[in-house]
Design a protein around this motif. Structure first.
Motif, short mmCIF file in Angstrom:
data_model
loop_
_atom_site.label_atom_id
_atom_site.label_comp_id
_atom_site.label_asym_id
_atom_site.label_seq_id
_atom_site.Cartn_x
_atom_site.Cartn_y
_atom_site.Cartn_z
N ASP A 267 2.43 4.46 7.74
CA ASP A 267 2.36 4.31 6.29
C ASP A 267 1.46 5.41 5.73
O ASP A 267 0.27 5.20 5.51
CB ASP A 267 1.82 2.93 5.90
CG ASP A 267 1.76 2.74 4.39
OD1 ASP A 267 2.37 3.54 3.64
OD2 ASP A 267 1.10 1.78 3.96
N PRO A 268 2.02 6.58 5.49
CA PRO A 268 1.20 7.72 5.06
C PRO A 268 0.72 7.65 3.61
O PRO A 268 -0.08 8.48 3.19
CB PRO A 268 2.13 8.91 5.27
CG PRO A 268 3.50 8.35 5.17
CD PRO A 268 3.41 6.95 5.72
N SER A 269 1.16 6.65 2.85
CA SER A 269 0.83 6.61 1.42
C SER A 269 -0.66 6.49 1.14
O SER A 269 -1.12 6.88 0.08
CB SER A 269 1.58 5.45 0.74
OG SER A 269 1.13 4.21 1.26
N PHE B 278 0.60 15.11 1.93
CA PHE B 278 0.67 13.74 1.45
C PHE B 278 1.99 13.11 1.91
O PHE B 278 2.93 13.81 2.26
CB PHE B 278 0.64 13.71 -0.09
CG PHE B 278 -0.56 14.36 -0.70
CD1 PHE B 278 -1.73 13.65 -0.90
CD2 PHE B 278 -0.53 15.69 -1.09
CE1 PHE B 278 -2.84 14.25 -1.48
CE2 PHE B 278 -1.64 16.30 -1.67
CZ PHE B 278 -2.79 15.57 -1.86
N ASP B 279 2.01 11.79 1.85
CA ASP B 279 3.23 11.01 2.05
C ASP B 279 4.03 11.45 3.27
O ASP B 279 3.47 11.54 4.35
CB ASP B 279 4.07 11.03 0.76
CG ASP B 279 3.28 10.47 -0.43
OD1 ASP B 279 2.60 9.44 -0.25
OD2 ASP B 279 3.34 11.07 -1.51
N ALA B 280 5.34 11.71 3.11
CA ALA B 280 6.21 12.00 4.24
C ALA B 280 5.84 13.29 4.98
O ALA B 280 6.22 13.46 6.14
CB ALA B 280 7.66 12.09 3.77
N ASP B 281 5.08 14.16 4.34
CA ASP B 281 4.65 15.38 5.02
C ASP B 281 3.63 15.09 6.13
O ASP B 281 3.54 15.85 7.09
CB ASP B 281 4.05 16.38 4.03
CG ASP B 281 5.10 17.03 3.15
OD1 ASP B 281 6.27 17.12 3.59
OD2 ASP B 281 4.76 17.44 2.03
#
Length: 120
Positions: free
Chosen positions: A81-83, A99-102
């Motif tokens: 869960d990178p959020s 950030f996020d999916a990166d």
């Protein structure tokens, strides 16, 4: 190098205007900030009681290349869960924040040695 540190020390003790000072420059380094999140490191500079109070204000920061259980748990959490995470390079002002999916993409695509260049 030792020569660079000698020159820096001469500058620090001189009356020249210094911007930033060596302590301020070190405090701004992500690796130093990450290490100060560890109670044993923070307690080198303040009492255990003050360290406990200060630690309540810190965001979790880990070295994604570390073998420690805590670091690997954080890496797995960031992949799942990178959020709630940011992957930041050690280089100040690089502008290359992930950030996020990166985050999972970078964590999965780089060798451990290259991950040492980041703080999660």
């Amino acid at each position: 190098s030792e020569e660079c540190w000698t020159v820096r020390e001469l500058i620090e003790v001189s009356e020249a205007v210094k911007c930033p000072s060596a302590p301020a420059q070190l405090a701004g380094m992500k690796k130093v900030q990450q290490l100060l999140c560890e109670p044993s490191q923070l307690e080198r500079f303040v009492t255990q009681e003050k360290a406990a109070l200060l630690s309540k204000t810190f965001a979790k920061q880990v070295d994604p290349s570390s073998d420690s259980a805590e670091a690997q748990a954080a890496v797995q959490a960031a992949k799942a869960d990178p959020s709630g995470w940011v992957l930041k390079p050690q280089v100040e002002g690089s502008g290359e924040l992930f950030f996020d999916a990166d985050i999972p993409r970078v964590l999965n695509s780089r060798p451990r040695e290259q991950l040492a260049e980041f703080i999660l």
